[in-house]
Design a protein around this motif. Structure first.
Motif, PDB file in Angstrom:
ATOM      1  N   THR A 115      83.399  36.300  90.157  1.00 18.71           N
ATOM      2  CA  THR A 115      83.996  35.207  89.403  1.00 18.71           C
ATOM      3  C   THR A 115      82.945  34.241  88.881  1.00 18.71           C
ATOM      4  O   THR A 115      81.982  33.902  89.584  1.00 18.71           O
ATOM      5  N   SER A 116      83.132  33.783  87.657  1.00 18.03           N
ATOM      6  CA  SER A 116      82.217  32.822  87.037  1.00 18.03           C
ATOM      7  C   SER A 116      82.560  31.407  87.482  1.00 18.03           C
ATOM      8  O   SER A 116      83.517  31.178  88.231  1.00 18.03           O
ATOM      9  N   SER A 117      81.795  30.463  87.000  1.00 20.76           N
ATOM     10  CA  SER A 117      82.036  29.055  87.322  1.00 20.76           C
ATOM     11  C   SER A 117      82.857  28.359  86.237  1.00 20.76           C
ATOM     12  O   SER A 117      82.959  27.134  86.229  1.00 20.76           O
ATOM     13  N   LEU A 118      83.454  29.134  85.335  1.00 19.49           N
ATOM     14  CA  LEU A 118      84.234  28.572  84.232  1.00 19.49           C
ATOM     15  C   LEU A 118      85.690  28.437  84.641  1.00 19.49           C
ATOM     16  O   LEU A 118      86.351  29.439  84.956  1.00 19.49           O
ATOM     17  N   SER A 119      86.194  27.225  84.667  1.00 21.55           N
ATOM     18  CA  SER A 119      87.590  26.992  85.041  1.00 21.55           C
ATOM     19  C   SER A 119      88.520  27.433  83.926  1.00 21.55           C
ATOM     20  O   SER A 119      88.222  27.280  82.738  1.00 21.55           O
ATOM     21  N   SER A 120      89.675  27.973  84.306  1.00 21.32           N
ATOM     22  CA  SER A 120      90.647  28.417  83.304  1.00 21.32           C
ATOM     23  C   SER A 120      91.325  27.247  82.607  1.00 21.32           C
ATOM     24  O   SER A 120      91.980  27.439  81.575  1.00 21.32           O
ATOM     25  N   THR A 121      91.197  26.029  83.147  1.00 19.01           N
ATOM     26  CA  THR A 121      91.786  24.863  82.492  1.00 19.01           C
ATOM     27  C   THR A 121      90.860  24.261  81.443  1.00 19.01           C
ATOM     28  O   THR A 121      91.294  23.419  80.657  1.00 19.01           O
ATOM     29  N   ALA A 122      89.586  24.684  81.427  1.00 21.74           N
ATOM     30  CA  ALA A 122      88.635  24.166  80.437  1.00 21.74           C
ATOM     31  C   ALA A 122      88.890  24.826  79.088  1.00 21.74           C
ATOM     32  O   ALA A 122      89.186  26.029  79.006  1.00 21.74           O
ATOM     33  N   ASN A 126      87.462  29.228  71.526  1.00 22.61           N
ATOM     34  CA  ASN A 126      88.566  29.443  70.585  1.00 22.61           C
ATOM     35  C   ASN A 126      89.681  28.414  70.740  1.00 22.61           C
ATOM     36  O   ASN A 126      90.753  28.558  70.151  1.00 22.61           O
ATOM     37  N   GLY A 127      89.441  27.389  71.561  1.00 20.54           N
ATOM     38  CA  GLY A 127      90.403  26.306  71.700  1.00 20.54           C
ATOM     39  C   GLY A 127      91.546  26.584  72.653  1.00 20.54           C
ATOM     40  O   GLY A 127      92.510  25.812  72.696  1.00 20.54           O
ATOM     41  N   LEU A 128      91.479  27.664  73.451  1.00 14.56           N
ATOM     42  CA  LEU A 128      92.565  28.029  74.357  1.00 14.56           C
ATOM     43  C   LEU A 128      92.212  27.658  75.792  1.00 14.56           C
ATOM     44  O   LEU A 128      91.049  27.636  76.191  1.00 14.56           O
ATOM     45  N   SER A 129      93.254  27.377  76.575  1.00 15.97           N
ATOM     46  CA  SER A 129      93.086  27.074  77.997  1.00 15.97           C
ATOM     47  C   SER A 129      94.427  27.308  78.690  1.00 15.97           C
ATOM     48  O   SER A 129      95.460  27.472  78.035  1.00 15.97           O
ATOM     49  N   VAL A 130      94.389  27.322  80.022  1.00 15.30           N
ATOM     50  CA  VAL A 130      95.610  27.502  80.825  1.00 15.30           C
ATOM     51  C   VAL A 130      95.803  26.237  81.646  1.00 15.30           C
ATOM     52  O   VAL A 130      94.961  25.902  82.489  1.00 15.30           O
ATOM     53  N   SER A 131      96.893  25.540  81.424  1.00 18.50           N
ATOM     54  CA  SER A 131      97.136  24.274  82.111  1.00 18.50           C
ATOM     55  C   SER A 131      97.614  24.520  83.544  1.00 18.50           C
ATOM     56  O   SER A 131      98.064  25.621  83.896  1.00 18.50           O
ATOM     57  N   LEU A 132      97.554  23.489  84.371  1.00 17.70           N
ATOM     58  CA  LEU A 132      98.048  23.594  85.737  1.00 17.70           C
ATOM     59  C   LEU A 132      99.546  23.862  85.763  1.00 17.70           C
ATOM     60  O   LEU A 132     100.035  24.622  86.609  1.00 17.70           O
ATOM     61  N   ALA A 133     100.277  23.241  84.842  1.00 11.95           N
ATOM     62  CA  ALA A 133     101.723  23.474  84.788  1.00 11.95           C
ATOM     63  C   ALA A 133     102.037  24.928  84.468  1.00 11.95           C
ATOM     64  O   ALA A 133     102.980  25.516  85.007  1.00 11.95           O
ATOM     65  N   ARG A 134     101.246  25.531  83.610  1.00 14.01           N
ATOM     66  CA  ARG A 134     101.471  26.945  83.286  1.00 14.01           C
ATOM     67  C   ARG A 134     101.140  27.850  84.465  1.00 14.01           C
ATOM     68  O   ARG A 134     101.816  28.848  84.695  1.00 14.01           O
ATOM     69  N   TRP A 135     100.117  27.488  85.230  1.00 15.42           N
ATOM     70  CA  TRP A 135      99.797  28.268  86.422  1.00 15.42           C
ATOM     71  C   TRP A 135     100.934  28.225  87.429  1.00 15.42           C
ATOM     72  O   TRP A 135     101.076  29.130  88.254  1.00 15.42           O
ATOM     73  N   ILE A 182      83.437  41.081  76.904  1.00 15.44           N
ATOM     74  CA  ILE A 182      84.487  41.673  76.069  1.00 15.44           C
ATOM     75  C   ILE A 182      85.869  41.149  76.420  1.00 15.44           C
ATOM     76  O   ILE A 182      86.848  41.451  75.729  1.00 15.44           O
ATOM     77  N   GLY A 183      85.985  40.385  77.484  1.00 17.99           N
ATOM     78  CA  GLY A 183      87.289  39.835  77.874  1.00 17.99           C
ATOM     79  C   GLY A 183      87.149  39.006  79.135  1.00 17.99           C
ATOM     80  O   GLY A 183      86.055  38.890  79.724  1.00 17.99           O
ATOM     81  N   ARG A 184      88.231  38.421  79.577  1.00 18.52           N
ATOM     82  CA  ARG A 184      88.219  37.588  80.775  1.00 18.52           C
ATOM     83  C   ARG A 184      89.611  37.584  81.385  1.00 18.52           C
ATOM     84  O   ARG A 184      90.611  37.829  80.699  1.00 18.52           O
ATOM     85  N   TYR A 185      89.674  37.302  82.678  1.00 16.11           N
ATOM     86  CA  TYR A 185      90.956  37.158  83.350  1.00 16.11           C
ATOM     87  C   TYR A 185      90.780  36.244  84.550  1.00 16.11           C
ATOM     88  O   TYR A 185      89.667  36.038  85.053  1.00 16.11           O
ATOM     89  N   ALA A 186      91.862  35.669  84.997  1.00 15.16           N
ATOM     90  CA  ALA A 186      91.898  34.852  86.200  1.00 15.16           C
ATOM     91  C   ALA A 186      93.195  35.178  86.923  1.00 15.16           C
ATOM     92  O   ALA A 186      94.171  35.608  86.302  1.00 15.16           O
ATOM     93  N   PHE A 187      93.226  34.989  88.232  1.00  9.92           N
ATOM     94  CA  PHE A 187      94.414  35.389  88.976  1.00  9.92           C
ATOM     95  C   PHE A 187      94.652  34.482  90.169  1.00  9.92           C
ATOM     96  O   PHE A 187      93.750  33.801  90.670  1.00  9.92           O
ATOM     97  N   ALA A 188      95.897  34.493  90.613  1.00 12.52           N
ATOM     98  CA  ALA A 188      96.304  33.858  91.865  1.00 12.52           C
ATOM     99  C   ALA A 188      97.329  34.787  92.503  1.00 12.52           C
ATOM    100  O   ALA A 188      98.262  35.242  91.838  1.00 12.52           O
ATOM    101  N   VAL A 189      97.140  35.105  93.776  1.00 10.97           N
ATOM    102  CA  VAL A 189      97.997  36.044  94.496  1.00 10.97           C
ATOM    103  C   VAL A 189      98.867  35.258  95.459  1.00 10.97           C
ATOM    104  O   VAL A 189      98.376  34.417  96.226  1.00 10.97           O
TER     105      VAL A 189
END
Length: 255
Positions: A115-122, A126-135, A182-189
């Motif tokens: 895992t990288s040090s890049l937060s999915s909320t940042a 391309n101007g996209l992010s994943v908010s805490l509410a969406r998570w 070529i792509g990225r993903y983040a997850f929570a189980v």
């Protein structure tokens, strides 16, 4: 007189030929424009289909990697004990409001080292992010404002958004060169084993098989009243009626 007529006939034939040539030019121009218009539309559709397929493959690969990690733990611990009966948690909050269902999330420094040090909320390039509410759109994490009647899924402050796992042609990497990503993903189980089934539990609850209970219902069999709730796929957890003292804080996610 004959010479004059001959001149008139030659000029008529030249005019007719010019008109025919112009008509062919117009038709050819129309065909070329129609061809380019059709090919442009087909190219856009093909690119959209390609992007959808690439995104689907990336999501499937990310799911396979996450599941393989869980399966590898089973292989590494053939003897079941109290210490390994559950998946090894990581990324769960060390303090603050507990999140009982959260098993792990992707974060920089996790045991996988991917895992990288890049937060999915940042916000990305391309101007996209994943908010805490969406998570927390599934409402598996306790809400920050549980008394609010609005459908705000913002989780408690102890929940930290997962970090991105960056994919390259050789697989995940924690800090690959930007040109090779070529792509990225983040997850929570989450563990759904202890959640309530909204088709069987929740408000209202009937205490009698022939009516009564809270609220009072018609004198029909208990299983008929329960059956009216339908199946879980049609449950809208944001619209489930509940008294303030019996409000369900966790439920199995829809779909």
């Amino acid at each position: 007189m004959k010479i004059l007529l001959s001149r008139f006939r030659k000029s008529d034939s030249k005019g007719a030929a010019l008109i025919i040539v112009l008509a062919f030019v117009v038709l050819l121009t129309g065909l070329v424009l129609a061809y380019f218009s059709r090919t442009t539309t087909d190219r856009q559709l093909a690119k959209s289909s390609f992007d959808d397929t690439a995104s689907d493959l990336l999501a499937r690969s990310a799911l396979d990697i996450t599941v393989i990690d869980l399966k590898q733990e089973i292989v590494n611990n053939p003897t079941v004990s109290a210490a390994n009966i559950q998946p090894t948690p990581y990324g769960t909050p060390a303090s603050g409001a507990p999140i009982p269902n959260l098993i792990r999330r992707s974060f920089s420094g996790d045991p996988t080292g991917r895992t990288s040090s890049l937060s999915s909320t940042a916000v990305s390039a391309n101007g996209l992010s994943v908010s805490l509410a969406r998570w927390n759109s599934h409402y598996l994490v306790p809400r920050l404002n549980p008394s609010s009647t609005a459908t705000d899924s913002t989780p408690v402050l102890s929940f930290t958004a997962p970090d991105w796992v960056l994919l390259t042609g050789q697989g995940p990497a924690s800090a690959p060169p930007p040109s090779s990503v070529i792509g990225r993903y983040a997850f929570a189980v989450y563990d759904e084993g202890g959640l309530l089934d909204m088709t069987l539990a929740g408000y209202p609850a009937w205490t009698q098989s022939g009516g009564g209970g809270n609220p009072n219902v018609t004198p029909t069999p208990w299983f008929t009243n329960v059956g009216r709730k339908g199946i879980i796929a049609f449950a809208d957890l944001t619209a489930v009626p509940a008294a303030p003292s019996t409000r369900c804080t966790r439920a199995r996610p829809v779909g």
